[in-house]
Design a protein around this motif. Structure first.
Motif, mmCIF file in Angstrom:
data_model
loop_
_atom_site.group_PDB
_atom_site.id
_atom_site.type_symbol
_atom_site.label_atom_id
_atom_site.label_comp_id
_atom_site.label_asym_id
_atom_site.label_seq_id
_atom_site.Cartn_x
_atom_site.Cartn_y
_atom_site.Cartn_z
ATOM 1 N N UNK A 187 -3.384 -3.302 -41.547
ATOM 2 C CA UNK A 187 -3.993 -3.858 -42.717
ATOM 3 C C UNK A 187 -3.564 -5.299 -42.817
ATOM 4 N N UNK A 188 -4.500 -5.878 -43.512
ATOM 5 C CA UNK A 188 -4.375 -7.182 -43.799
ATOM 6 C C UNK A 188 -3.479 -7.414 -45.193
ATOM 7 N N UNK A 189 -2.086 -7.143 -44.856
ATOM 8 C CA UNK A 189 -1.292 -7.212 -46.025
ATOM 9 C C UNK A 189 0.173 -7.700 -45.666
ATOM 10 N N UNK A 190 0.901 -7.925 -46.657
ATOM 11 C CA UNK A 190 2.206 -8.146 -46.374
ATOM 12 C C UNK A 190 3.162 -7.027 -47.164
ATOM 13 N N UNK A 191 2.214 -6.179 -47.991
ATOM 14 C CA UNK A 191 2.765 -5.170 -48.627
ATOM 15 C C UNK A 191 3.904 -4.413 -47.828
ATOM 16 N N UNK A 192 4.800 -3.872 -48.409
ATOM 17 C CA UNK A 192 5.657 -2.913 -47.711
ATOM 18 C C UNK A 192 5.709 -1.563 -48.425
ATOM 19 N N UNK A 193 6.171 -0.515 -47.824
ATOM 20 C CA UNK A 193 6.277 0.697 -48.463
ATOM 21 C C UNK A 193 7.431 1.532 -48.102
#
Length: 543
Positions: free
Chosen positions: A472-478
């Motif tokens: 995914x093109x994101x720096x979001x973490x989970x």
């Protein structure tokens, strides 16, 4: 005794002597004729009322590590450290209906562990074994982390070396061996009284000395602005991680064997219902504990020897007279002993009922089970001490993150299984395997970052998994454990559909629907057997 604060140490030792006496005295408190039965030694006779259960469960899930680690995280990262507060708020409504169903079926069928329930509900020794192993593995680093709390206060007082920790845990091991669950239940009264006293004094005295809460928050904001990391508010990229970590931690909390042990020791469903209403009081206390991290920033407190876990003890030493700092240190130290005792008992129960009795000695009597559980609890404590001596404590903290992620993989069989048996036993094994592999892979992929974003360690550095690694093109973490749970559930459902379409045998449910709503007074709820009638050769064991 150069460098040792003798007043703090004397107060600390005095309280330790008191709880040691209580630990040994607990063997005579509310006891049966003898403790040679897991219902008695491992579950306190299943007879604890509302207040005892409240202190026991509270003392079980709000540990010394919570006292030192949560404010230390707030001190270093700011708002992200407050994830523990919302998760302890949402956990009680989430598990309210789960624990009372587990209590009922366990008291009807004589279950001592969550793996006992899974074995009977799904007719699956394999899944029960996986639940038992998962519980033991997840609990071990949790016990070791209680030693981190003791080590932090000893280091702050100037006491170094491993001998004091070893002595403390030897004493703990002896009175737990003697008294079983009654020991931490009795000591929990002292532990919680000291913790509440310390928190109330801290949130009044420390901000007053520092000039008020506006000064406290102002200093924290200034620090994080200068550092360029952390902050009083979460960044956008960290909000999903925060939410999933809070929810995942809430779901995991009462899957831990030690939490379930506290639940099964309650004397009735009504006791648990009252506790689910009262336990959020601890969440209020936890919020104040977290704020100690901001207070330490405003006070200019520095951790002892660069150990971040000492930030709260160092703050207390800086802001309080020595005698009261000793009281606060005793609260942290005793706060380690209570959960460590319950955790070792829970792990011992799992080994005894679901490994020893299931695979090594099927005809084990209740007396033999109790003897094995006592010995197993000693082995667990020795393993915890060895972990803290031979493994970097910081790595032990990372192991706890792994523990939370892997215990979540028992949710389908233990949590969902309390409401439905639709999930196929073969699918549960497949889902557990997929979830566990996902959890370990995602955790392995997380590096530990130091100041300036420098990679300190390549693997197992935390639980914040970047979705960018999935393409995914994101720096979001989970939260890695939450992602693994989703994989677990997906695989379990899909494989269940396939196996049921193929009409693969699903075994026989060993429970009845009425088991899940039984009250204490119902005829189906088992009376505790007479331990004196459970000697070797006296017939088949209970359960």
């Amino acid at each position: 005794m150069a460098g040792i604060n003798t007043v703090e140490l004397a107060v600390f030792i005095a309280f330790f002597v008191v709880v040691t006496a209580l630990g040994f005295g607990a063997a005579r408190w509310r006891r049966a004729e003898n403790l040679m039965h897991l219902d008695e030694w491992g579950l306190g006779g299943r007879s604890f009322g509302t207040w005892i259960t409240w202190f026991l469960i509270g003392g079980d899930i709000y540990t010394a590590y919570t006292f030192v680690a949560v404010p230390a995280l707030v001190f270093g990262a700011g708002a992200a450290g407050f994830f523990a507060v919302p998760y302890t708020v949402v956990v009680y409504p989430l598990i309210f209906l789960v624990v009372i169903r587990l209590w009922s079926v366990s008291h009807v069928r004589g279950f001592v562990t969550p793996a006992d329930f899974v074995r009977s509900r799904f007719d699956s020794p394999t899944m029960a074994l996986l639940v038992a192993i998962t519980g033991i593995v997840a609990t071990m680093p949790y016990i070791a982390l209680q030693l981190v709390g003791i080590e932090a206060v000893l280091k702050t007082m100037g006491v170094t070396g491993e001998l004091p920790i070893i002595v403390a845990f030897v004493i703990l091991a002896v009175y737990t061996y003697s008294s079983g669950l009654r020991a931490p239940a009795l000591i929990a009264f002292v532990k919680d009284t000291l913790i509440y006293l310390t928190i109330i004094v801290a949130v009044i005295v420390i901000p007053t000395k520092l000039g008020g809460w506006d000064v406290v928050f102002g200093a924290a904001e200034e620090k994080f602005d200068l550092a360029g990391t952390g902050g009083l508010l979460l960044p956008g990229t960290g909000q999903v991680q925060y939410a999933t970590l809070a929810l995942g931690s809430a779901l995991a909390l009462f899957l831990y064997p030690h939490s379930i042990t506290g639940v099964l020791a309650a004397k009735g469903r009504g006791t648990l219902q009252k506790n689910m209403s009262l336990l959020p009081i601890y969440s209020l206390a936890l919020g104040f504990i977290a704020l100690l991290g901001f207070m330490a920033i405003a006070a200019g407190t520095e951790p002892v020897g660069g150990d971040g876990n000492t930030i709260v003890p160092a703050l207390f030493q800086q802001m309080f007279p020595s005698w009261f700092a000793g009281v606060a240190f005793a609260a942290v130290g005793i706060g380690a002993l209570v959960p460590a005792a319950i955790m070792s008992i829970a792990a011992a129960n799992l080994f005894t009922r679901n490994i020893y009795k299931e695979y090594l000695k099927k005809d084990a009597t209740p007396t033999q089970e109790a003897k094995v559980a006592k010995l197993a609890s000693l082995v667990v404590k020795v393993g915890a001490v060895a972990a803290i001596i031979f493994i970097d404590p910081q790595f032990s903290i990372d192991l706890q993150l792994i523990g939370g992620a892997i215990i979540l993989q028992t949710l389908p069989s233990v949590g969902i299984g309390l409401y439905t048996r639709w999930l196929h036993r073969g699918a549960l094994v497949a889902g557990w395997t997929a979830g566990m592999l996902t959890a370990l892979w995602t955790l392995y992929s997380v590096p530990r970052l130091g100041p300036g974003g420098v990679v300190v360690r390549e693997h197992f550095g935390g639980s914040a998994f970047s979705l960018g690694k999935l393409g995914f093109d994101t720096t979001t973490t989970v939260y890695a454990g939450f992602l693994a749970l989703l994989v677990n559930l997906l695989v379990t459902v899909v494989v269940t559909v396939v196996l049921r379409a193929m009409k693969v045998d699903d075994g026989v449910d060993g429970t009845a629907e009425t088991d899940y709503t039984a009250e204490r007074e119902d005829p189906s709820v088992r009376d505790l057997p007479d331990p004196l009638a459970s000697a070797p050769g006296d017939g088949p064991p209970r359960g």
